[in-house]
Write a protein that holds these residues in place. Structure first.
Motif, PDB file in Angstrom:
ATOM      1  N   UNK A 158       1.023  -1.246   0.226  1.00 45.57           N
ATOM      2  CA  UNK A 158       0.163  -0.073   0.050  1.00 45.57           C
ATOM      3  C   UNK A 158       1.093   1.331  -0.028  1.00 45.57           C
ATOM      4  N   UNK A 159       2.106   1.037   0.801  1.00 45.60           N
ATOM      5  CA  UNK A 159       3.057   2.246   0.793  1.00 45.60           C
ATOM      6  C   UNK A 159       3.804   2.404  -0.302  1.00 45.60           C
ATOM      7  N   UNK A 160       3.773   1.264  -1.206  1.00 42.52           N
ATOM      8  CA  UNK A 160       4.759   1.534  -2.298  1.00 42.52           C
ATOM      9  C   UNK A 160       6.050   1.552  -2.006  1.00 42.52           C
ATOM     10  N   UNK A 161       6.382   0.949  -0.895  1.00 41.96           N
ATOM     11  CA  UNK A 161       7.677   0.999  -0.007  1.00 41.96           C
ATOM     12  C   UNK A 161       9.030   0.281  -0.610  1.00 41.96           C
ATOM     13  N   UNK A 162       8.976  -0.899  -1.654  1.00 42.25           N
ATOM     14  CA  UNK A 162       9.834  -1.447  -1.944  1.00 42.25           C
ATOM     15  C   UNK A 162      10.365  -0.771  -3.398  1.00 42.25           C
ATOM     16  N   UNK A 163      11.845  -0.689  -3.521  1.00 44.68           N
ATOM     17  CA  UNK A 163      12.459  -0.136  -4.642  1.00 44.68           C
ATOM     18  C   UNK A 163      13.221  -1.256  -5.394  1.00 44.68           C
TER      19      UNK A 163
END
Length: 306
Positions: free
Chosen positions: A43-48
């Motif tokens: 949901x946070x689009x936290x992975x790069x």
């Protein structure tokens, strides 16, 4: 498979055997990560991926860089307390510490500040980060030896599952009263609470399944003590203590379970831990040296540590 810590991220170069995974299947199927945390990252689009927000549905490419937010600061409820620690293994993800006697593994109340977990929390805080450290298993207050801690929630959830699935092997050394006649012994006896005592456990047909494997190392006829090695298939409270008392060979010093008061504590030491690191996939084998002063256990040489 090494990880490179960069702030809140662990950077991993994608290996060849991950090429069939998406980020979604890597986290959910390969690592079997905690569902709530994995959902939050999505949901946070936290992975790069290569420094940019990653798609969760595109297959990974070997050689690319994936960054996972393992090291987000989290305010801990554990009071950090300074105490010397015998650290047996440590990296960015987990720690194994040699626990002394007369110290609890974890607090029994929020204001408790004198346990091994408090000491580990202080050790981690000195690295300049707020971390939610967690014990993966526990040892009794007067049992010494190796205790495993997770340094972030993702690895903590995986280690919990590994412990439940018996993928973390723990080996104990003990001194018991009497001469153990068999060199190898399997004790399969369920353990439940003793309704006549608030802390004691007992063998009970209605209890939880418990299996202990015993190997005789040496008998000392002058002291009428046998030095043994123990491996657990299950991890019930007081399991080794209950099982050895049940077969008529209580731990020396374990007055709760029928041992004689010849030592200041029960003669039980978690001396070896083996596991595959859940993130780096390194095979870890750690030995915990005896730390009692004065000594309780006999030194039998390096041939013991195999």
């Amino acid at each position: 498979m090494p990880t490179n810590k960069k702030g809140r991220y662990a950077e991993i170069i994608i290996p060849e055997n991950w090429k069939s995974f998406t980020i979604d299947t890597l986290l959910r199927d390969y690592w079997k990560g905690p569902k709530k945390l994995v959902h939050q990252w999505r949901m946070d689009r936290a992975i790069l991926l290569n420094g940019k927000t990653a798609s969760w549905s595109i297959p990974l490419t070997p050689g690319d860089s994936i960054s996972l937010p393992f090291f987000e600061n989290r305010k801990s409820t554990i009071i950090p307390t300074f105490h010397d620690l015998d650290v047996l293994y440590e990296d960015d993800h987990l720690m194994i510490v040699n626990k002394p006697s007369s110290i609890d593994t974890h607090p029994s109340s929020p204001e408790d500040s004198s346990t091994l977990l408090n000491f580990v929390a202080f050790h981690v805080s000195m690295q300049g980060e707020d971390r939610e450290v967690k014990h993966i298993h526990r040892l009794d207050r007067d049992t010494t030896g190796a205790v495993l801690f997770a340094k972030h929630p993702f690895v903590g959830a995986i280690l919990d599952r590994m412990l439940e699935e018996r993928q973390i092997k723990r080996t104990y050394l003990a001194l018991v009263h009497g001469d153990l006649k068999k060199n190898q012994l399997k004790i399969d006896a369920a353990i439940g609470r003793d309704r006549h005592h608030p802390t004691r456990r007992r063998v009970s047909p209605t209890g939880q399944k418990a299996v202990t494997h015993i190997e005789k190392i040496k008998y000392f006829p002058d002291k009428k003590l046998t030095f043994i090695k123990c491996n657990l298939e299950t991890g019930r409270t007081h399991q080794i203590r209950v099982h050895l008392s049940h077969i008529g060979h209580p731990l020396a010093g374990d007055t709760l379970y029928g041992g004689k008061n010849i030592f200041p504590r029960q003669a039980l030491h978690a001396y070896k831990m083996e596991l595959t690191h859940p993130i780096t996939e390194e095979c870890i084998t750690v030995y915990a040296p005896f730390i009692d002063q004065p000594p309780i256990f006999p030194e039998l040489g390096e041939n013991l540590f195999i």
